[in-house]
Each structure stands twice: as structure tokens, then as C-alpha cells.
Design a protein around this motif. Structure first.
Motif, PDB file in Angstrom:
ATOM      1  N   ILE A  33      10.112  11.150   5.866  1.00 32.99           N
ATOM      2  CA  ILE A  33       8.818  10.777   5.285  1.00 32.99           C
ATOM      3  C   ILE A  33       7.845  10.571   6.429  1.00 32.99           C
ATOM      4  N   MET A  34       6.779  11.376   6.446  1.00 30.12           N
ATOM      5  CA  MET A  34       5.782  11.323   7.500  1.00 30.12           C
ATOM      6  C   MET A  34       4.425  11.011   6.888  1.00 30.12           C
ATOM      7  N   GLY A  35       3.566  10.368   7.657  1.00 26.42           N
ATOM      8  CA  GLY A  35       2.237  10.058   7.158  1.00 26.42           C
ATOM      9  C   GLY A  35       1.506   9.157   8.121  1.00 26.42           C
ATOM     10  N   PRO A  36       0.214   8.991   7.921  1.00 29.83           N
ATOM     11  CA  PRO A  36      -0.602   8.165   8.834  1.00 29.83           C
ATOM     12  C   PRO A  36      -0.298   6.687   8.685  1.00 29.83           C
ATOM     13  N   ASN A  37      -0.781   5.907   9.644  1.00 28.76           N
ATOM     14  CA  ASN A  37      -0.673   4.448   9.537  1.00 28.76           C
ATOM     15  C   ASN A  37      -1.351   3.970   8.261  1.00 28.76           C
ATOM     16  N   GLY A  38      -0.718   2.990   7.605  1.00 26.35           N
ATOM     17  CA  GLY A  38      -1.315   2.412   6.414  1.00 26.35           C
ATOM     18  C   GLY A  38      -1.133   3.211   5.149  1.00 26.35           C
ATOM     19  N   SER A  39      -0.306   4.258   5.206  1.00 26.95           N
ATOM     20  CA  SER A  39      -0.131   5.097   4.014  1.00 26.95           C
ATOM     21  C   SER A  39       0.897   4.530   3.042  1.00 26.95           C
ATOM     22  N   GLY A  40       1.691   3.536   3.487  1.00 27.16           N
ATOM     23  CA  GLY A  40       2.662   2.915   2.587  1.00 27.16           C
ATOM     24  C   GLY A  40       4.107   3.251   2.887  1.00 27.16           C
ATOM     25  N   LYS A  41       4.361   3.932   3.993  1.00 20.92           N
ATOM     26  CA  LYS A  41       5.735   4.358   4.304  1.00 20.92           C
ATOM     27  C   LYS A  41       6.670   3.161   4.491  1.00 20.92           C
ATOM     28  N   SER A  42       6.253   2.216   5.328  1.00 18.56           N
ATOM     29  CA  SER A  42       7.099   1.034   5.564  1.00 18.56           C
ATOM     30  C   SER A  42       7.167   0.144   4.324  1.00 18.56           C
ATOM     31  N   THR A  43       6.077   0.099   3.563  1.00 18.62           N
ATOM     32  CA  THR A  43       6.110  -0.665   2.306  1.00 18.62           C
ATOM     33  C   THR A  43       7.189  -0.137   1.386  1.00 18.62           C
ATOM     34  N   LEU A  44       7.329   1.187   1.307  1.00 23.88           N
ATOM     35  CA  LEU A  44       8.384   1.780   0.489  1.00 23.88           C
ATOM     36  C   LEU A  44       9.751   1.295   0.953  1.00 23.88           C
ATOM     37  N   ALA A  45       9.980   1.310   2.268  1.00 21.87           N
ATOM     38  CA  ALA A  45      11.266   0.857   2.807  1.00 21.87           C
ATOM     39  C   ALA A  45      11.512  -0.604   2.460  1.00 21.87           C
ATOM     40  N   HIS A  46      10.467  -1.436   2.597  1.00 18.87           N
ATOM     41  CA  HIS A  46      10.623  -2.867   2.328  1.00 18.87           C
ATOM     42  C   HIS A  46      10.880  -3.141   0.850  1.00 18.87           C
ATOM     43  N   VAL A  47      10.204  -2.424  -0.029  1.00 14.81           N
ATOM     44  CA  VAL A  47      10.411  -2.614  -1.464  1.00 14.81           C
ATOM     45  C   VAL A  47      11.823  -2.195  -1.854  1.00 14.81           C
ATOM     46  N   LEU A  48      12.299  -1.097  -1.301  1.00 11.49           N
ATOM     47  CA  LEU A  48      13.657  -0.645  -1.618  1.00 11.49           C
ATOM     48  C   LEU A  48      14.702  -1.649  -1.161  1.00 11.49           C
ATOM     49  N   SER A  49      14.449  -2.293  -0.025  1.00  9.78           N
ATOM     50  CA  SER A  49      15.440  -3.239   0.510  1.00  9.78           C
ATOM     51  C   SER A  49      15.328  -4.630  -0.117  1.00  9.78           C
ATOM     52  N   GLY A  50      14.222  -4.899  -0.819  1.00 10.63           N
ATOM     53  CA  GLY A  50      14.067  -6.188  -1.486  1.00 10.63           C
ATOM     54  C   GLY A  50      13.420  -7.255  -0.640  1.00 10.63           C
ATOM     55  N   LYS A  51      12.645  -6.862   0.356  1.00  8.88           N
ATOM     56  CA  LYS A  51      11.984  -7.827   1.222  1.00  8.88           C
ATOM     57  C   LYS A  51      10.972  -8.657   0.442  1.00  8.88           C
ATOM     58  N   ASP A  52      10.901  -9.956   0.784  1.00  9.22           N
ATOM     59  CA  ASP A  52       9.919 -10.838   0.141  1.00  9.22           C
ATOM     60  C   ASP A  52       8.496 -10.399   0.476  1.00  9.22           C
ATOM     61  N   GLY A  53       7.557 -10.784  -0.391  1.00 12.03           N
ATOM     62  CA  GLY A  53       6.150 -10.519  -0.127  1.00 12.03           C
ATOM     63  C   GLY A  53       5.609  -9.294  -0.839  1.00 12.03           C
ATOM     64  N   TYR A  54       6.433  -8.672  -1.679  1.00 15.53           N
ATOM     65  CA  TYR A  54       5.997  -7.485  -2.420  1.00 15.53           C
ATOM     66  C   TYR A  54       6.291  -7.682  -3.904  1.00 15.53           C
ATOM     67  N   GLU A  55       5.407  -7.162  -4.738  1.00 15.67           N
ATOM     68  CA  GLU A  55       5.604  -7.236  -6.184  1.00 15.67           C
ATOM     69  C   GLU A  55       5.674  -5.821  -6.751  1.00 15.67           C
ATOM     70  N   VAL A  56       6.749  -5.534  -7.461  1.00 13.17           N
ATOM     71  CA  VAL A  56       6.892  -4.233  -8.118  1.00 13.17           C
ATOM     72  C   VAL A  56       6.091  -4.264  -9.414  1.00 13.17           C
ATOM     73  N   LEU A  57       5.154  -3.355  -9.538  1.00 14.15           N
ATOM     74  CA  LEU A  57       4.262  -3.305 -10.697  1.00 14.15           C
ATOM     75  C   LEU A  57       4.757  -2.350 -11.773  1.00 14.15           C
TER      76      LEU A  57
END
Length: 249
Positions: A33-57
Motif C-alpha cells: 500500500i503506497m500513498g502520500p503522507n496523511g492519506s490514511g495508510k497508517s490509520t488503516l494499520a492501526h484500526v486493523l490492530s485495534g489501537k486506541d484512539g480510533y472509532e470504526v464508523l
């Protein structure tokens, strides 16, 4: 193995970051998965792993048919998910060997498997550490404390080698690595490639994908996948950048 359907998520302040991610990773596949800074790549990884601070809508994530979003982070790990961090944390006061043994036996216990004896554990760690050029003395130190960038990333790959996940997510593993450290980390990942294991490799740059060659490359922009192609797509991105995709998104 992994099926993501229309995944939407926001951060704590309410800003929506993921805007409908769809992705399927089959056993044995390596997806970049490639993309510019701020595109959501790391957010995807964090949501998949269950990291605190994110809400699945909205949306759904299945790992081997199991609803991943309904599990706690430790349960996701026991189910076979592994995340290698972009910036591995230091854990003062916790010896690396103690950390590794605790993690391995915790997962084995959740899976109904017997804990490893001390000789079994030591043998496995020494074998894998040698393959990653990890100094045995490093394993006696607190987790990542005083480690160089390359040592931290090799320690992450060591954890992955010992835990043997079904699906490994590498969040910008190439960050902060010189070419020698990058090669060692990539070789460790490549040894783990198998018909039963999938990988998601998140990166900005083609250079990592010269060592971990993907089967499929995705372009991420504004919280979703906007294009998918073969490994040649990474070369196109290296040459042209992401501007066209940011506009398209």
C-alpha cells in the motif's frame, strides 16, 4: 484470508480518515500500500490492530472468517494478526527476552497450545536472532531501549519470526533504515513468506519493494484505495509521484 469491506473510521476528534476501504488479501500474497503522507495508510494499520484512539464508523473486517473488529488487540494477535510499527516503542524495565517469551506463551495459551519450555524458547530465539544478525547481548537489554533504528526494526522482524502470524502488516518498516539494515530486515520478511501467510507492506518508496517484491500494489489516497496494479505500479509512482491520484480522490 483478510477481507475488508467498506471500512470507515475516524480519530478521536471526529475527523474521518478512512472513507470506504475495500481489500482482499489471499494466503501467500504480499500487498503493498503506497500513498502520500496523511492519506490514511497508517490509520488503516492501526484500526486493523485495534489501537486506541480510533472509532470504526462502518464496514467489516474478516480474518479467516472471524470478525476482527469485535476482538480486543490481544485477541486479534492470537487470531494471527501482527503489526510491525513505523516507530517501535521503547519499554524501559522489561528485558527483551522476557517480553518475547511472554508474548509467545500468551498467544499459545489463547490458542490452547502448551507453553514453551525455557530450552525450547532459547533455541528458537537464538536461531532466529542469528538469521537477523542480532547480537545476543541486545536481547538482554530492555525492549528497544538504546537501540538504533535498524536494531529496532530487526527486533520487530524477530518478533514476527517467533510469533508466526497468519497476516503481517509492516507499517513503513523502511523508515530510518540505511541500505544494509533495510536488506537485513527485508531478508527476514522474505524468509517468512509462505503459501499460508499474507503480508500488507505500507511504504512511501519503491526502494523497500526492490527487496520485498509485492504481488499486488495499491495506491491509497484520501482514506481509500484509488488504484490497484502489479509491481510495476510502484515504479510508476516512484517516477511520477502521487499528485494525479490525490486529484482523482
Amino acid at each position: 484470508m483478510l477481507e475488508i469491506k467498506n471500512l470507515q473510521a475516524s480519530v478521536e476528534d471526529g475527523r474521518q480518515i478512512l472513507n470506504g476501504v475495500d481489500l482482499v488479501v489471499n494466503p501467500g500474497e504480499v500487498h503493498a500500500i503506497m500513498g502520500p503522507n496523511g492519506s490514511g495508510k497508517s490509520t488503516l494499520a492501526h484500526v486493523l490492530s485495534g489501537k486506541d484512539g480510533y472509532e470504526v464508523l462502518g464496514g467489516e473486517v474478516l480474518l479467516d472468517g472471524v470478525d476482527l473488529l469485535g476482538l480486543e488487540p490481544d485477541e486479534r494477535a492470537a487470531a494471527g494478526l501482527f503489526l510491525a510499527f513505523q516507530y517501535p516503542m521503547e519499554i524501559p524495565g522489561v528485558a527483551t527476552m522476557t517480553f518475547l517469551r511472554t508474548a509467545m506463551n500468551a498467544q499459545r495459551k489463547k490458542r490452547g497450545e502448551p507453553e514453551l519450555s525455557t530450552p525450547e524458547f532459547m533455541k528458537r530465539v537464538r536461531e532466529q536472532a542469528a538469521k537477523l544478525s542480532i547480537d545476543p547481548e541486545m536481547l538482554k537489554r530492555p525492549v528497544n531501549v538504546g537501540f538504533s533504528g535498524g536494531e529496532k526494526k530487526r527486533n520487530e522482524v524477530l518478533q514476527m519470526s517467533l510469533l508466526e502470524p497468519k497476516l503481517a502488516i509492516l507499517d513503513e518498516t523502511d523508515s530510518g533504515l540505511d541500505i544494509d539494515a533495510l536488506k537485513i530486515a527485508a531478508e527476514g520478511v522474505n524468509r517468512l513468506r509462505s503459501p499460508d501467510r499474507g503480508f500488507i507492506v505500507i511504504t512511501h518508496y519503491q526502494r523497500l519493494l526492490e527487496h520485498i517484491v509485492p504481488d499486488i500494489v495499491h495506491v491509497f489516497s484520501k482514506g481509500r484505495i484509488v488504484r490497484t496494479g502489479g509491481k510495476e505500479l510502484a515504479l510508476e509512482l516512484e517516477a511520477k509521484g502521487y499528485a494525479d491520484y490525490e486529484e482523482a480522490a
